[in-house]
Design a protein around this motif. Structure first.
Motif, mmCIF file in Angstrom:
data_model
loop_
_atom_site.group_PDB
_atom_site.id
_atom_site.type_symbol
_atom_site.label_atom_id
_atom_site.label_comp_id
_atom_site.label_asym_id
_atom_site.label_seq_id
_atom_site.Cartn_x
_atom_site.Cartn_y
_atom_site.Cartn_z
ATOM 1 N N ASN A 157 47.008 -23.003 20.017
ATOM 2 C CA ASN A 157 48.476 -23.199 20.032
ATOM 3 C C ASN A 157 49.021 -23.648 18.675
ATOM 4 O O ASN A 157 49.900 -24.486 18.595
ATOM 5 N N CYS A 209 52.358 -12.739 15.355
ATOM 6 C CA CYS A 209 53.197 -13.554 14.469
ATOM 7 C C CYS A 209 53.516 -12.713 13.242
ATOM 8 O O CYS A 209 52.770 -11.803 12.904
ATOM 9 N N HIS A 220 54.577 -23.820 19.595
ATOM 10 C CA HIS A 220 54.576 -22.709 20.554
ATOM 11 C C HIS A 220 53.268 -22.718 21.350
ATOM 12 O O HIS A 220 52.331 -23.450 21.029
ATOM 13 N N LYS A 221 53.203 -21.876 22.378
ATOM 14 C CA LYS A 221 52.001 -21.800 23.209
ATOM 15 C C LYS A 221 51.427 -20.384 23.143
ATOM 16 O O LYS A 221 52.167 -19.404 23.171
ATOM 17 N N GLN A 270 47.164 -16.529 13.906
ATOM 18 C CA GLN A 270 47.576 -17.130 15.178
ATOM 19 C C GLN A 270 46.308 -17.585 15.880
ATOM 20 O O GLN A 270 45.330 -16.838 15.931
ATOM 21 N N SER A 302 55.711 -16.785 22.236
ATOM 22 C CA SER A 302 55.086 -17.919 22.909
ATOM 23 C C SER A 302 54.835 -17.523 24.357
ATOM 24 O O SER A 302 55.594 -16.739 24.937
ATOM 25 N N SER A 303 53.762 -18.075 24.936
ATOM 26 C CA SER A 303 53.425 -17.680 26.318
ATOM 27 C C SER A 303 54.470 -18.124 27.337
ATOM 28 O O SER A 303 54.495 -17.633 28.457
ATOM 29 N N THR A 307 57.081 -16.330 15.671
ATOM 30 C CA THR A 307 56.027 -16.052 16.650
ATOM 31 C C THR A 307 56.610 -16.059 18.057
ATOM 32 O O THR A 307 57.599 -16.745 18.331
ATOM 33 N N THR A 335 64.336 -22.460 18.196
ATOM 34 C CA THR A 335 63.634 -21.697 19.231
ATOM 35 C C THR A 335 64.673 -20.882 19.992
ATOM 36 O O THR A 335 65.825 -21.287 20.120
#
Length: 327
Positions: A231, A262, A253-254, A227, A275-276, A273, A293
């Motif tokens: 990003n 992940c 993703h962020k 990861q 994401s923020s 994963t 998602t």
């Protein structure tokens, strides 16, 4: 668990992307840093969580969604916690620089030791169950033996912090991801080590100027994923010289400075994963395309892990202290 029993004798079936929320578990009063299913298949209804609220918790995350036990042996945030391979002990490390090995049933400490640095990463050796590797806010990574409560080996890297540790199959080699990103050292972000000799095998693995908050191994192929704070997730060979696969990048993703984890599904077909922005992203491992998602959390989702036995059960956790179970 009665839900797991029918699956124990059969081969793992194809992983499906979960669609609905089953349990919402919110007993932590601080961000959840790490979650892990119990590695013993018969006891894999249990989920471990480590939090900034100084506690480690064990949950029944398959049948009831209830917290079974809380362990409060740390005086600061718990950054890393791992099940032992027998499922009867929990190893934890925190910002109090303490290492504890706790008996799951009694809550007593089997092993306690103070490290010289705040701990941010812990991993048990894949074949030697009494040995673990510990890293954190230090240029050194250490291998410990639980039986003697002593440091076996020291691995010296010219970095400030170890972000994650990943053993390669059989445990002869392992990788560390570090925060070394300066003008001249972007290539020291991932370091490969010889476990026995403590020699560096390579620090020329990843050449982009991003740190890698987490690493994960493919369950069937000799590949691993990093990861990155760019990003995206990068794919590498898990054999020397650990070449990056330039054709595949898992992006969408962020990360944005969070230690977003992940992981592969147990059959190796999906890469998942956090994401923020609180979402969970499911990628097709072979094509690197986003399959789906999931809007899982309001705060940063830092971990998403598939159950080792039940083919579509997923646990997620976030920066608000919430854990959710999906199916």
């Amino acid at each position: 668990s009665e839900l797991i029993k029918p699956y124990l004798g059969s081969k793992y079936k194809l992983t499906e992307v979960p669609k609905s929320l089953i349990f919402y578990m919110s007993k932590h009063s601080g961000p959840v840093n790490e979650i892990q299913w119990c590695p013993v298949r018969e006891q894999s209804h249990m989920l471990l969580s480590a939090s900034m609220d100084k506690t480690v918790k064990v949950w029944d995350a398959v049948d009831t969604g209830c917290c079974l036990k809380t362990y409060s042996c740390h005086s600061c945030a718990v950054r890393a916690a791992r099940w032992s391979s027998c499922g009867r002990r929990i190893l934890s490390g925190g910002f109090d620089s303490m290492l504890h090995l706790t008996d799951v049933e009694t809550g007593k400490q089997i092993f306690s030791s103070k490290s010289e640095f705040r701990i941010s990463a812990l991993k048990f050796h894949p074949t030697e169950s009494n040995i673990f590797i510990c890293g954190g806010f230090s240029p050194e990574v250490k291998a410990w033996d639980i039986r003697t409560s002593k440091v076996l080996r020291v691995y010296k890297a010219a970095v400030q912090q170890t972000l994650d540790i990943l053993f390669l199959p059989e445990g002869r080699e392992f990788l560390t991801s570090t925060d070394a990103v300066s003008r001249d050292s972007a290539d020291r972000t991932i370091i490969a080590w010889d476990f026995q000799s403590a020699a560096k095998i390579s620090n020329q693995i990843f050449h982009e100027r991003y740190t890698c908050p987490s690493l994960t191994l493919h369950p069937k192929e000799s590949m691993f994923v990093a990861q990155t704070n760019g990003n995206y997730m990068a794919l590498f060979s898990a054999q020397r010289p650990y070449r990056i696969n330039k054709k595949k990048r898992y992006e969408g993703h962020k990360v944005e400075g969070f230690a977003v984890g992940c992981e592969f599904s147990p059959d190796g077909t999906l890469l998942v994963t956090g994401s923020s922005d609180g979402k969970v992203f499911f990628y097709n491992y072979h094509t690197a395309r986003i399959i789906r998602t999931l809007s899982a959390h309001k705060e940063a989702c830092v971990s998403a892990i598939f159950h080792p036995v039940l083919p579509s059960l997923l646990a997620t956790c976030d920066w608000a202290g919430e854990i959710k179970i999906w199916q």
